[in-house]
Design a protein around this motif. Sequence first.
Motif, short mmCIF file in Angstrom:
data_model
loop_
_atom_site.label_atom_id
_atom_site.label_comp_id
_atom_site.label_asym_id
_atom_site.label_seq_id
_atom_site.Cartn_x
_atom_site.Cartn_y
_atom_site.Cartn_z
N THR A 1 0.86 -1.18 0.00
CA THR A 1 0.00 0.00 0.00
C THR A 1 0.90 1.23 0.00
N VAL A 2 0.63 2.17 -0.91
CA VAL A 2 1.40 3.40 -1.02
C VAL A 2 0.54 4.55 -0.50
N THR A 3 1.07 5.30 0.47
CA THR A 3 0.38 6.47 0.99
C THR A 3 1.27 7.68 0.76
N LYS A 4 0.76 8.63 -0.01
CA LYS A 4 1.51 9.82 -0.40
C LYS A 4 0.97 11.04 0.34
N VAL A 5 1.88 11.85 0.89
CA VAL A 5 1.48 13.05 1.61
C VAL A 5 2.43 14.18 1.25
N SER A 6 1.91 15.41 1.25
CA SER A 6 2.73 16.59 0.99
C SER A 6 3.07 17.25 2.32
N VAL A 7 4.35 17.59 2.51
CA VAL A 7 4.80 18.21 3.76
C VAL A 7 5.73 19.37 3.46
N GLY A 8 5.82 20.27 4.44
CA GLY A 8 6.81 21.33 4.40
C GLY A 8 6.47 22.48 3.49
N PRO A 9 7.22 23.57 3.67
CA PRO A 9 6.94 24.80 2.91
C PRO A 9 7.23 24.68 1.42
N THR A 10 8.01 23.66 1.02
CA THR A 10 8.27 23.48 -0.41
C THR A 10 7.51 22.29 -0.98
N ASP A 11 6.43 21.88 -0.30
CA ASP A 11 5.54 20.81 -0.80
C ASP A 11 6.31 19.58 -1.23
N ASP B 1 2.32 -8.36 6.09
CA ASP B 1 2.68 -8.35 7.50
C ASP B 1 2.64 -6.98 8.16
N GLY B 2 2.29 -5.93 7.40
CA GLY B 2 2.15 -4.60 7.98
C GLY B 2 3.44 -3.84 8.18
N SER B 3 4.58 -4.40 7.77
CA SER B 3 5.85 -3.68 7.89
C SER B 3 5.79 -2.39 7.08
N LEU C 1 7.50 1.84 12.37
CA LEU C 1 8.26 2.07 11.14
C LEU C 1 9.57 1.30 11.20
N ALA C 2 9.83 0.49 10.18
CA ALA C 2 11.07 -0.28 10.15
C ALA C 2 12.23 0.52 9.57
N THR C 3 11.94 1.32 8.54
CA THR C 3 13.02 1.94 7.77
C THR C 3 12.59 3.28 7.22
N VAL C 4 13.52 4.23 7.20
CA VAL C 4 13.37 5.47 6.42
C VAL C 4 14.44 5.45 5.35
N ASN D 1 23.99 1.03 -2.46
CA ASN D 1 24.58 1.35 -3.75
C ASN D 1 23.73 0.75 -4.86
N ASP D 2 24.09 1.07 -6.08
CA ASP D 2 23.33 0.61 -7.24
C ASP D 2 23.18 -0.91 -7.23
N GLY D 3 21.93 -1.37 -7.37
CA GLY D 3 21.67 -2.79 -7.42
C GLY D 3 21.37 -3.43 -6.08
N ASP D 4 21.60 -2.71 -4.99
CA ASP D 4 21.23 -3.24 -3.67
C ASP D 4 19.72 -3.33 -3.54
N THR D 5 19.25 -4.04 -2.55
CA THR D 5 17.81 -4.16 -2.30
C THR D 5 17.50 -3.77 -0.86
N ILE D 6 16.28 -3.30 -0.67
CA ILE D 6 15.76 -2.93 0.64
C ILE D 6 14.42 -3.62 0.81
N ALA D 7 14.23 -4.28 1.93
CA ALA D 7 13.00 -5.03 2.17
C ALA D 7 11.94 -4.15 2.82
N VAL D 8 10.69 -4.39 2.41
CA VAL D 8 9.51 -3.88 3.11
C VAL D 8 8.66 -5.11 3.39
N GLY D 9 8.82 -5.70 4.55
CA GLY D 9 8.19 -6.99 4.80
C GLY D 9 8.69 -8.00 3.79
N ASP D 10 7.76 -8.65 3.07
CA ASP D 10 8.19 -9.61 2.05
C ASP D 10 8.26 -9.01 0.65
#
Length: 217
Positions: A22-32, A43-45, A67-70, A112-121
């Motif tokens: 699920t993707v949730t998009k929000v606008s923040v800050g003075p420069t949107d 799994d809700g990660s 939150l697992a990761t930023v 680096n280029d080609g690495d992966t980052i997990a979000v749950g599965d």
Amino acid sequence: MTYTGDVTRGGEPAVRELAGLTVTKVSVGPTDNNAYLLTCRSDGSQLLIDAANDAQTLLDLIGPAGLATVVTTHQHPDHTGALQQVVKETGAASIAGTDDAAGIPVVTGTVNDGDTIAVGDCTLEVIHVVGHTPGSIVLLYREPGGTAHLWTGDSLFPGGVGNTRGNKKNFASLIADVQTKLFDRLPDDTWFYPGHGKDSTLGAERPHLAEWRERGW
């Protein structure tokens, strides 16, 4: 509601259900700035892309699931304004591109280029795109049996690549990386989510690549 990707600061987030995420998009800050919360549907990660500003807005969005990761797409301050507070409040790992890490307030790991980052599965692939900053990264998610999705930071927008401030070498690098690593590799229906403003698809922007090269920005 149909997802359009149109958001305004203080307005309602835009939510899109993908296969797996699920993707949730929000606008923040003075420069949107756009911030994106990705939630694994199995799994809700949760993973946040760009803790840019308005820390409380982001913490409310994250909610009790934690939150697992930023992931920070690049080192510019308008993309990191809430990073320290979000990391402190959630205990999340803070990930950035290796060549930008020194300019980011808190980093616990680099990619680096080609690495992966997990979000749950689910898996995000890291694409290193040089030009807007030395260590800018784009994140690629391929829906199982479906569309590819890109979070492009300030490296690609509807209408052109990111700002290289008149530096011809940086522009040449950025337009080359965007073409070879994104447009040449991925199909027209690939949806991309930029660091500011509206979303687009590679197909909508592809006809304008030569025009962007010619104008030099």
